[in-house]
Each structure stands twice: as C-alpha cells, then as structure tokens.
Design a protein around this motif. Structure first.
Motif, PDB file in Angstrom:
ATOM      1  N   THR A 136       3.443  -0.928  14.561  1.00 24.24           N
ATOM      2  CA  THR A 136       4.450  -0.865  15.696  1.00 24.24           C
ATOM      3  C   THR A 136       5.720  -0.123  15.307  1.00 24.24           C
ATOM      4  OG1 THR A 136       5.532  -2.972  14.667  1.00 24.24           O
ATOM      5  CG2 THR A 136       3.746  -3.345  16.271  1.00 24.24           C
ATOM      6  N   THR A 139       8.093  -2.077  10.278  1.00 22.03           N
ATOM      7  CA  THR A 139       8.362  -2.041   8.867  1.00 22.03           C
ATOM      8  C   THR A 139       9.122  -0.733   8.504  1.00 22.03           C
ATOM      9  OG1 THR A 139       6.202  -3.235   8.694  1.00 22.03           O
ATOM     10  CG2 THR A 139       7.384  -2.342   6.726  1.00 22.03           C
ATOM     11  N   ARG A 185       0.846  -1.215  -0.031  1.00 20.49           N
ATOM     12  CA  ARG A 185      -0.075  -0.005   0.092  1.00 20.49           C
ATOM     13  C   ARG A 185       0.795   1.073  -0.027  1.00 20.49           C
ATOM     14  NH1 ARG A 185      -3.117  -3.847   2.991  1.00 20.49           N
ATOM     15  NH2 ARG A 185      -1.956  -2.953   4.924  1.00 20.49           N
TER      16      ARG A 185
HETATM   17  P1  AMP Z   1       4.192  -2.067  11.516  1.00 17.91           P
HETATM   18  O1  AMP Z   1       5.544  -2.560  10.853  1.00 17.91           O
HETATM   19  O2  AMP Z   1       3.727  -2.843  12.732  1.00 17.91           O
HETATM   20  O3  AMP Z   1       4.150  -0.629  11.758  1.00 17.91           O
HETATM   21  O4  AMP Z   1       3.014  -2.331  10.409  1.00 17.91           O
HETATM   22  C1  AMP Z   1       3.034  -1.601   9.420  1.00 17.91           C
HETATM   23  C2  AMP Z   1       2.448  -2.477   8.127  1.00 17.91           C
HETATM   24  O5  AMP Z   1       1.409  -3.415   8.343  1.00 17.91           O
HETATM   25  C3  AMP Z   1       1.750  -1.493   7.191  1.00 17.91           C
HETATM   26  O6  AMP Z   1       2.516  -1.618   5.978  1.00 17.91           O
HETATM   27  C4  AMP Z   1       0.255  -1.562   7.246  1.00 17.91           C
HETATM   28  O7  AMP Z   1      -0.279  -1.661   6.010  1.00 17.91           O
HETATM   29  C5  AMP Z   1       0.142  -2.929   7.730  1.00 17.91           C
HETATM   30  N1  AMP Z   1      -0.730  -2.923   9.065  1.00 17.91           N
HETATM   31  C6  AMP Z   1      -0.439  -3.229  10.358  1.00 17.91           C
HETATM   32  N2  AMP Z   1      -1.408  -2.996  11.105  1.00 17.91           N
HETATM   33  C7  AMP Z   1      -2.496  -2.657  10.392  1.00 17.91           C
HETATM   34  C8  AMP Z   1      -3.844  -2.341  10.715  1.00 17.91           C
HETATM   35  N3  AMP Z   1      -4.487  -2.414  11.988  1.00 17.91           N
HETATM   36  N4  AMP Z   1      -4.768  -2.112   9.473  1.00 17.91           N
HETATM   37  C9  AMP Z   1      -4.317  -1.826   8.101  1.00 17.91           C
HETATM   38  N5  AMP Z   1      -2.945  -2.403   8.131  1.00 17.91           N
HETATM   39  C10 AMP Z   1      -2.161  -2.564   9.063  1.00 17.91           C
END
Ligand code: AMP
Length: 173
Positions: free
Chosen positions: A125, A128, A60
């Motif tokens: 979190t 990524t 995305r």
């Molecule tokens: P993070 O590494 O935990 O910050 O996760 C970020 C990635 O996971 C992004 O690419 C988001 O698109 C996806 N993501 C994580 N949690 C969600 C959520 N609750 N709703 C939609 N996408 C999420």
C-alpha cells in the motif's frame, strides 16, 4: 534471470486473503541474490540516484538495503519498530489496516542535505515507505529515490509516495 521464479507465493499468510510474496527463496539462491542486488544497484545508478545513505526498513529492508548500500558504497541506516534503537530517536506514526504503528530512526543518523535512498523488499500500500519518507524529509534530507525488489501494482502504493521521487523496482505483480 527470471527472478519471479525464485519468489514463493504463500496464500493466506499472515492472515486470510493475503497472498504473501516470500523472498527467502530468492535470498537463499546464490545467483539469484547476486543478480537481484546487482540489478537493483544498476537501476538506481542508471536513474541517477547517487545516494550517500541507504535507509532500510525493518526487517527485510535490512537484508536488501545493507547489501545495496555495500554495492553503492553508501552508508546504511536502519529504520526500526518502536523501542529497538538504543540512542535518541525521531519517530513517525502511520496507519495500518487496523490501528496505528510507529517507526523510529536515530536522531544523529542523518543530517539536513544528506542524499538518501529508501529501501524495502516490497511495496504494497506504500504506507510504510511513505512514513519513512516523512521521517527522512522532516530532517531536511534530499530524498533521491525508493528501491524495492517487488511492487504489488494493484495496490497503487506509489501514489502514496512523495511525487517526483523516482521509484526503482525489479518484479511487478
Ligand atoms: P505497505 O506499507 O502496505 O507498502 O507494506 C509494506 C511492508 O509489508 C513491507 O515491509 C513488506 O515486506 C510487507 N508486505 C506487505 N504485503 C506483503 C505481501 N503480500 N507479501 C510480502 N510482504 C508484504
């Protein structure tokens, strides 16, 4: 414009306990998409993030990042899941809730000193985005900032990002 009203909440996706913030309903709305990209670009410019390259995170982050790069007249660079990029890559491993994952970027995509803005649809979190930051900083790029449409504030993802790098967001939950 009330961007939040264009985000669809899907409980228990992709697994029980996760409230998925679905941006496809924002993307399909002509005025909403236009407003979201313009607002993100304006906020980045106001924060002084004059990047030459937008690095978008699969998948995305490609949608938001490419539109933003066009608006900012920056180049767009995809950071992808393993095995997708055809040329030589640099890669970075990062921790998921269970196990590890990897992200890759073409070795010739950026050079030391390149001014970079990292973009994804959402920061949860921060794992990524912080892994992508490592990839970019290892090359010696100047990390100007991060841009996200959505921030899940309770998860405190910002704390995992490099300190003193500006973070621009449009919607907070
Ligand atoms: P993070 O590494 O935990 O910050 O996760 C970020 C990635 O996971 C992004 O690419 C988001 O698109 C996806 N993501 C994580 N949690 C969600 C959520 N609750 N709703 C939609 N996408 C999420």
């Amino acid at each position: 414009m009330d961007l939040k009203s264009l985000i669809r909440d899907i409980p228990d996706f992709p697994k029980p306990g996760i409230l998925f913030r679905d941006i496809t309903t924002l993307l399909r709305d002509p005025d909403g998409l236009h407003y979201a990209i313009d607002s993100l670009a304006e906020k980045c410019t106001a924060a002084g993030l004059n990047a030459s390259y937008v690095v978008g995170i699969e998948s995305r982050g490609f949608i938001i990042g490419a539109a933003l790069a066009y608006k900012l007249r920056a180049g767009f660079i995809p950071v992808r899941k393993p095995g997708k990029l055809p040329f030589q890559v640099y890669s970075v491993e990062y921790e998921l809730e269970y196990g590890m994952d990897r992200l890759e970027m073409h070795q010739d995509a950026l050079q030391a000193g390149s001014r970079v803005l990292i973009v994804d649809d959402l920061i949860a979190t921060g794992g990524t985005a912080s892994a992508t930051a490592k990839l970019v900083q290892q090359i010696g790029c100047e990390l100007m900032g991060f841009g996200f449409i959505i921030e899940l504030q309770d998860l405190q993802g910002r704390k995992r990002l490099p300190p003193d790098v500006p973070v621009v967001t449009l919607i907070n939950y």
